[in-house]
Enzyme design. Structure first.
Site, short mmCIF file in Angstrom:
data_model
loop_
_atom_site.label_atom_id
_atom_site.label_comp_id
_atom_site.label_asym_id
_atom_site.label_seq_id
_atom_site.Cartn_x
_atom_site.Cartn_y
_atom_site.Cartn_z
N LYS A 172 8.78 -6.60 -4.56
CA LYS A 172 8.81 -6.68 -6.02
C LYS A 172 8.31 -5.34 -6.57
CE LYS A 172 7.65 -9.97 -9.69
NZ LYS A 172 8.95 -10.00 -10.33
N SER A 173 9.25 -4.41 -6.64
CA SER A 173 8.88 -3.03 -6.99
C SER A 173 9.08 -2.76 -8.46
CB SER A 173 9.72 -2.05 -6.18
OG SER A 173 10.96 -1.84 -6.82
#
Ligand code: PMP
Length: 290
Positions: free
Chosen positions: A151-152
Site C-alpha cells: 500500500k504505497s
C-alpha cells in the site's frame, strides 16, 4: 474543534502541518500509508492496519523509525487530540527528506504523518440505491511491477482509472489485471454473490488485501455463506446475483450495474444487505479504545 496533525513527534494546527518539498514521498511517491476507521470511540482493526503498514514498509525497504506499539499510540493520541470518536485516520510513512536523486539511501530518516479527520467517499443514496460501475481501460499494476499488496504512496495507476470513472459519470471503476481477470476497484475490493457463494479475487491476481475485505469475509462465514477466493472475469460480474465493494473509506456498498448490464434485479439484494448489517454491527462492537 480545530484539527491538529501529527508530524514526527509533534502536533501542528492543520494549516501549519507541512512536510518538506524534498521529502521523497512528495518527489517520488516513495512511502506507504494506511486509511483506518474509528467507530464509537474505538479504532477498528488497528493491529491489522499496522501490520499491513509495516509489511508494506518492509517490502520497499523503508525503515519505520518507531515500533508498532509506538505507532499505535500515535494513532490513538491523534484521535484524542482531535476529539475524534468516529472518523477516518490517514497514517503515512514517507521516505523522508533527501536530495533530488531518487536513491532512497539519501533519505536518512522516514517522515511519519497522522491525520485524524472525517471522510464521506460516496453520496448516501449510492448506499441505498446501489452504485453503477464500468470497467477501466487502465489495467491494475501487475504483481511483478508495483505489487498492489504494497500500500504505497504511488497511486497513479488507480488515479488513471479514477479519471476514467469521472469521465463516465461512475463513482468507481472495475480494474482488471493484464490477463483480463477482475482484480479490484480504484480504492475498494470487489465481491460477487452467486447463490450462497460469496466470491472475491485471491491476492495473487494483484489485489490489495483489504482489512474490510477480511472483516466482511468473517461475517459472511458467520452468515453461513460459502466464502471463496477465486478468480473471475467481467462476465461473472455481469451475471452475478449481487455485487458489492468494500474499503475502509467506502465501508460496504452495493453495485447494481456494471458496463451497462444490470446486476441481479438492479436493486441492492438481500445477501449484500445482510452482510452490510453484520459488518456495521461488527464495527460497533470491536476495536481498540481511544
Ligand atoms: N484496494 C485498494 C486499491 C485500496 O486503496 C483500498 C483501500 N482504500 C482497498 C482495496 C480496501 O482496503 P481496506 O479495506 O483495507 O481499506
Amino acid at each position: 474543534m480545530e484539527r491538529v496533525v501529527y508530524i514526527d513527534g509533534r502536533f501542528y494546527p492543520k494549516d501549519e502541518a507541512k512536510v518538506s518539498v524534498f521529502d521523497h514521498g512528495f518527489l517520488y511517491g516513495d512511502g506507504v500509508f494506511e486509511g483506518i476507521r474509528a467507530y464509537g470511540g474505538c479504532v477498528f482493526r488497528l493491529r491489522e492496519h499496522l501490520v499491513r503498514l509495516y509489511d508494506s514498509a518492509k517490502a520497499i525497504l523503508l525503515e519505520v523509525p518507531v515500533d508498532i506499539e509506538a505507532m499505535a499510540d500515535i494513532v490513538l493520541e491523534s484521535c484524542r487530540q482531535n476529539g475524534l470518536r468516529d472518523g477516518y485516520i490517514r497514517l503515512v510513512v514517507s521516505r523522508g527528506k533527501g536530495d533530488l536523486g531518487l536513491d532512497p539511501r539519501k533519505c536518512p530518516r522516514a517522515t511519519i504523518v497522522c491525520i485524524a479527520d472525517t471522510i464521506a467517499l460516496y453520496p448516501e443514496e449510492l448506499y441505498t440505491q446501489g452504485m453503477r460501475v464500468m470497467t477501466a481501460a487502465t489495467r491494475r499494476s501487475g504483481v511483478e511491477n508495483l505489487n498492489p499488496r504494497i500500500k504505497s504512496l504511488n497511486y497513479l495507476n488507480n488515479i488513471l482509472a479514477k479519471v476514467e470513472a469521472n469521465g463516465s459519470g461512475c463513482a468507481e471503476v472495475l480494474m482488471l489485471n493484464d490477463q483480463g481477470l477482475v482484480v479490484e476497484c480504484t480504492a475498494d475490493n470487489i465481491f460477487i454473490v452467486k447463490g450462497r457463494r460469496l466470491i472475491t479475487p485471491p491476492a495473487w491476481v494483484g489485489v490489495l488485501e483489504g482489512i474490510t475485505r477480511g472483516a466482511v469475509m468473517g461475517v459472511a462465514v458467520e452468515a453461513g455463506l460459502d466464502v471463496r477466493e477465486e478468480v473471475f472475469t467481467r462476465v461473472d460480474v455481469w451475471t452475478a446475483d449481487e455485487c458489492f465493494l468494500t474499503g475502509t473509506g467506502a465501508e460496504a456498498i452495493p453495485v447494481v450495474e456494471c458496463d451497462g448490464r444490470r446486476i441481479g434485479t438492479g436493486r441492492p439484494g438481500p445477501v449484500v444487505a445482510d452482510l452490510i448489517r453484520r459488518f456495521r454491527a461488527l464495527c460497533g462492537r470491536e476495536g481498540v479504545e481511544i
